[in-house]
Motif scaffolding. Structure first.
Motif: not given
Lengths: 90, 228
Positions: B12-13, B163, B165-169
């Motif tokens: 995962t991120e 990474i 800049d974690p996305d709003s995943d």
């Protein structure tokens, strides 16, 4: 001659520029959603957006098809002009 | 079915932040002394390590073993063992680059070690004796393979961009839970199974000792046994 040489160096520096982040943001998609749509992992989308990875031809076509844009509108061997520059040109 | 199993270990991120990658890199460095220290401790009766040295080695080995399990259960390491058909194209590219580098290390490193051993033997050092004293040739081959696998993981970490800049995943809750359950089951298996085995062996040995003691007692004093 020198300008052509510099241009060729610029083009063939193994970097493929893209507008993935812009197109994705316009559609309101997260990286995960886009990744699921084109069948890759989210980190590939992240690396593409930051220029850390050049996509395969297959992935480039998939992405262009998904965004419904020509592939040259999404990917380029040269940096894309910024929105300000494009607006100024118009 | 296999795709589902391998997807449990999909990162995962959280695993791609620069801090997470740095932690994994340092865990790999800390895990490196694990098996060499075990080799030293195994050969201890012949080497004659002092108690304080043994204790220090045990402490370092403990930290090293913990670090070993951290990298063994990291999802990025597990992706190395996942077949290519279940990997993403960027993962395949990174895996192949790390594998190519590792094979180069295997080749050149192995050659250097063999040449070094040969030169030592030419200068009169009993290389075979040293190898046999410290675990034997099979153990040294195993040490070599494990050492180079660390190189593979380190190279993979070094070529994996972070990474930050974690996305709003939406995190896959199912995958996280399945991974945790797989981890818990594995930890239970590796702790309970040796414990149960040890208990069984100890119980059997204790019964055998009691039997032996009775028999020796009967040999010494048959009259007392008959009276009983």
């Amino acid at each position: 001659m020198m300008l052509t040489y510099i241009k060729m160096l610029y083009i063939y520096n193994n970097m493929i520029y893209n507008r993935i982040k812009l197109l994705r943001t316009e559609m309101g998609l997260s990286r995960k959603e886009l990744a699921d749509a084109v069948g890759v992992n989210f980190q590939t989308i992240g690396y593409l957006e930051r220029g850390d990875y050049n996509p395969s031809l297959e992935l480039a076509f998939k992405l262009a098809e998904f965004f419904d844009v020509p592939i040259t509108a999404a990917f380029s061997p040269r940096p894309f002009k910024s929105l300000a520059e494009q607006l100024a040109a118009e | 079915m296999l795709r589902q199993i391998f997807s449990i270990f999909e990162p995962t991120e959280k695993q791609f932040t620069s801090q997470a990658l740095k932690r994994l890199k340092w865990a790999t460095y800390l895990a490196m002394p694990c098996f060499p220290i075990m080799t030293l401790l195994e050969a201890d009766p012949e080497i004659g390590l002092s108690k304080s040295a043994t204790l220090a080695l045990l402490l370092v080995a403990l930290v090293s073993v913990i670090a070993f399990f951290i990298i063994a259960f990291s999802r990025i390491s597990w992706r190395v063992w996942t077949p290519d058909r279940y990997l993403d194209e960027s993962e395949i590219a990174r895996k192949r680059e790390a594998s190519a580098f590792t094979m180069m290390v295997y080749g050149w490193g192995g050659l250097a070690v063999i040449i070094f051993g040969w030169l030592l033997s030419l200068s009169g050092v009993d290389v075979n004796g040293i190898i046999n004293r410290f675990g034997g040739p099979i153990w040294w081959i195993f040490l070599g393979l494990v050492s180079v696998s660390y190189v593979h993981i380190l190279k993979l970490i070094s070529i994996t961009p972070s990474i930050d800049d974690p996305d709003s995943d939406v995190q896959s809750v199912f995958k996280d839970k399945a991974f945790l359950w797989a981890l818990v089951l594995f930890l239970i298996a590796i702790t309970v199974v040796p414990f149960v085995k040890g208990y069984q062996d100890g119980h059997r040995d204790a019964l055998a000792d009691i039997e032996a003691a009775k028999q020796s007692q009967s040999h010494q004093n048959p009259a007392a046994i008959n009276d009983e």
